[in-house]
Design a protein around this motif. Structure first.
Motif, PDB file in Angstrom:
ATOM      1  N   ARG A  87     -54.078   6.729   9.726  1.00  0.00           N
ATOM      2  CA  ARG A  87     -54.886   7.657  10.501  1.00  0.00           C
ATOM      3  C   ARG A  87     -55.945   8.370   9.677  1.00  0.00           C
ATOM      4  O   ARG A  87     -57.083   8.550  10.135  1.00  0.00           O
ATOM      5  N   ALA A  88     -55.627   8.811   8.477  1.00  0.00           N
ATOM      6  CA  ALA A  88     -56.613   9.534   7.673  1.00  0.00           C
ATOM      7  C   ALA A  88     -57.825   8.653   7.387  1.00  0.00           C
ATOM      8  O   ALA A  88     -58.971   9.054   7.567  1.00  0.00           O
ATOM      9  N   GLY A 102     -54.987  12.784   3.267  1.00  0.00           N
ATOM     10  CA  GLY A 102     -53.896  11.880   2.889  1.00  0.00           C
ATOM     11  C   GLY A 102     -53.098  12.376   1.706  1.00  0.00           C
ATOM     12  O   GLY A 102     -51.879  12.237   1.667  1.00  0.00           O
ATOM     13  N   LYS A 103     -53.762  12.966   0.724  1.00  0.00           N
ATOM     14  CA  LYS A 103     -53.099  13.380  -0.507  1.00  0.00           C
ATOM     15  C   LYS A 103     -52.560  14.805  -0.462  1.00  0.00           C
ATOM     16  O   LYS A 103     -51.491  15.097  -1.002  1.00  0.00           O
ATOM     17  N   LEU A 104     -53.313  15.697   0.178  1.00  0.00           N
ATOM     18  CA  LEU A 104     -52.972  17.118   0.129  1.00  0.00           C
ATOM     19  C   LEU A 104     -52.344  17.642   1.397  1.00  0.00           C
ATOM     20  O   LEU A 104     -51.790  18.742   1.402  1.00  0.00           O
ATOM     21  N   GLY A 105     -52.448  16.882   2.495  1.00  0.00           N
ATOM     22  CA  GLY A 105     -51.959  17.363   3.785  1.00  0.00           C
ATOM     23  C   GLY A 105     -53.096  17.863   4.640  1.00  0.00           C
ATOM     24  O   GLY A 105     -54.170  18.233   4.148  1.00  0.00           O
ATOM     25  N   ARG A 106     -52.867  17.886   5.958  1.00  0.00           N
ATOM     26  CA  ARG A 106     -53.936  18.263   6.882  1.00  0.00           C
ATOM     27  C   ARG A 106     -54.352  19.722   6.712  1.00  0.00           C
ATOM     28  O   ARG A 106     -55.536  20.057   6.668  1.00  0.00           O
ATOM     29  N   ARG A 159     -45.771  14.285  10.645  1.00  0.00           N
ATOM     30  CA  ARG A 159     -45.869  12.908  10.160  1.00  0.00           C
ATOM     31  C   ARG A 159     -46.218  12.863   8.676  1.00  0.00           C
ATOM     32  O   ARG A 159     -45.679  12.075   7.918  1.00  0.00           O
ATOM     33  N   TRP A 160     -47.158  13.719   8.283  1.00  0.00           N
ATOM     34  CA  TRP A 160     -47.513  13.754   6.864  1.00  0.00           C
ATOM     35  C   TRP A 160     -46.338  14.233   6.024  1.00  0.00           C
ATOM     36  O   TRP A 160     -46.096  13.717   4.931  1.00  0.00           O
ATOM     37  N   LEU A 161     -45.588  15.211   6.521  1.00  0.00           N
ATOM     38  CA  LEU A 161     -44.424  15.708   5.787  1.00  0.00           C
ATOM     39  C   LEU A 161     -43.378  14.627   5.598  1.00  0.00           C
ATOM     40  O   LEU A 161     -42.823  14.455   4.511  1.00  0.00           O
ATOM     41  N   VAL A 162     -43.091  13.867   6.661  1.00  0.00           N
ATOM     42  CA  VAL A 162     -42.108  12.784   6.565  1.00  0.00           C
ATOM     43  C   VAL A 162     -42.594  11.715   5.605  1.00  0.00           C
ATOM     44  O   VAL A 162     -41.833  11.202   4.766  1.00  0.00           O
ATOM     45  N   GLU A 163     -43.858  11.360   5.687  1.00  0.00           N
ATOM     46  CA  GLU A 163     -44.423  10.342   4.796  1.00  0.00           C
ATOM     47  C   GLU A 163     -44.298  10.738   3.338  1.00  0.00           C
ATOM     48  O   GLU A 163     -44.202   9.883   2.453  1.00  0.00           O
ATOM     49  N   ASN A 164     -44.293  12.045   3.070  1.00  0.00           N
ATOM     50  CA  ASN A 164     -44.218  12.529   1.696  1.00  0.00           C
ATOM     51  C   ASN A 164     -42.823  13.029   1.318  1.00  0.00           C
ATOM     52  O   ASN A 164     -42.665  13.800   0.370  1.00  0.00           O
TER      53      ASN A 164
END
Length: 409
Positions: free
Chosen positions: A312-313, A21-25, A116-121
């Motif tokens: 998801r995480a 969640g914090k660092l990316g997949r 998705r993680w990139l957009v969220e961040n």
């Protein structure tokens, strides 16, 4: 030692939720490879980028990859069994862990981060580039699918940020809680089919059926190798049969194999009846053929895709905790740490698996072919359609609805 390994699992998946969640997949995976390499040295001396129609296949390859690792480890163990009177047996088996960890650590540098993680961040440009890279198709020169996928990811974000996403909310909100129970049950049920017991006590089981040391290792290696091909079939079937009924059929098949294994062990274990002992080995192999082709990869795919992007995480962490919970219960209840497994133990697992069939069939939704955002509808979530978004900002009506989403939930 196996018990301690499983006991550490819950701590590992909890740490994975924070890292992902914090660092990316990708960064989370890279850090884990470094830890693995260090650990191996001391001993010696996903799904989010997959299109809906192929998500089962691509996610199911997870099981194939695991079985490749299992298979290599068992064949290496079998080969080193014949090198006796030296510490090579244990030093090589520990040190060789470094090789796949290095491959993963280097390879992850070339794998795109989850869009998705990139957009969220807030990294929308990077997310767009990733989607263009992985969905590039000569049959779609205008990149319509990529644009649609990007919009489907970006559109609900303003809305999702108003949704509760804490650990507490997963327990207190009904449709979050339903996901947690279904995810945990899915992974838990897979463990209680008996696969863990057969994998860890295989040599002991084969020895009780009259096989020698070398033959027990050979049978264990063959058992794992069969699982590799079964997982390939699982990845192929997921997008054709679907998740729910493929896993339900798998549970039923495992029950049938377990019951027959119970009968063979009750009648022939400890005897010199070669036909009976061979039948017992056959049903162990049949069990894995069913489990591997219907359940192994399916459980991971399903337990991940039931969670919405903003959860998801954390959610998948909870799902996987069911795997370790099942493993720990089996280990605690196993007589003498799997040293004296008898037919009664397999009968108990057959009964638990039989109960899980009905729970799964009645309470789990089908997720085959659905975009991840649309799966939320199956759980009663409030979902915002992309038409409700202008330039990435939610319409005022959606924002007003979001204010009371937790109460409505």
């Amino acid at each position: 030692m196996n018990g301690l390994f499983q006991a550490g699992g819950p701590f590992g998946v909890l740490a994975a939720a924070w890292k992902a969640g914090k660092l990316g997949r990708c960064n989370a995976i890279f850090i884990s490879t470094i830890i693995t390499i260090i650990g191996a040295a001391l001993q010696a001396g996903s799904s989010e980028v997959a299109p809906p129609d192929n998500r089962g296949l691509l996610g199911g390859l997870h099981g194939v990859s695991i079985l490749i690792g299992y298979g290599l480890s068992t064949w290496i163990g079998y080969g080193l069994f014949f090198i006796k009177g030296t510490d090579t047996q244990w030093r090589v088996t520990h040190a060789i862990q470094i090789v796949p960890a290095l491959i993963l650590g280097c390879g992850i540098l070339f794998i795109p981060e989850s869009p998705r993680w990139l957009v969220e961040n807030g990294r929308t440009q990077a997310a767009n580039e990733v989607l263009h890279r992985i969905h590039k198709d000569a049959a779609d020169p205008d990149n319509n699918f990529t644009q649609q996928e990007f919009q489907q990811i970006q559109s609900p974000l303003a809305f999702e940020r108003t949704l509760p996403s804490s650990w507490k909310s997963i327990v207190t909100i009904p449709h979050y809680r339903k996901r947690a129970w279904i995810g945990m049950l899915t992974m838990f049920a897979g463990q209680f089919t008996g696969t863990l017991v057969i994998n860890n006590s295989g040599p002991t089981l084969y020895a009780s059926l009259g096989y020698g040391d070398g033959d027990t290792l050979l049978l264990s290696a063959g058992w794992i190798t069969e699982g590799l091909f079964a997982n390939m079939l699982n990845a192929f079937l997921l997008d054709r049969v679907g998740r729910k009924w493929l896993m339900t059929a798998g549970l039923a098949g495992c029950v049938a194999a377990l019951v027959r294994e119970c009968i063979c062990l009750a009648l022939f274990e400890g005897t010199s009846n070669k036909a009976g002992n061979s039948a017992a080995v056959f049903f162990l192999y049949l069990h894995l053929a069913i489990y591997g082709s219907c359940l192994d990869g399916s459980t991971y795919v399903f337990a991940s895709e039931i969670w919405t992007p903003h959860l998801r995480a954390k959610g998948f962490t909870i799902s996987v905790s069911g795997l370790f919970l099942g493993s720990l219960i089996i280990r605690v209840s196993a007589p003498d740490g799997f040293a004296n497994i008898g037919w009664k133990f397999y009968l108990v697992m057959a009964i638990v698996t039989f109960i899980n069939i009905f729970i799964f069939a009645f309470f789990s939704p089908e997720t085959k072919g659905l975009p991840l955002e649309e799966i939320a509808v199956r759980f009663g979530d409030m979902v915002m359609d992309s038409s409700d978004v202008i330039d990435g900002e939610a319409r005022s009506g959606a924002s007003q609805n979001a204010g009371s989403v937790e109460e409505k939930a």
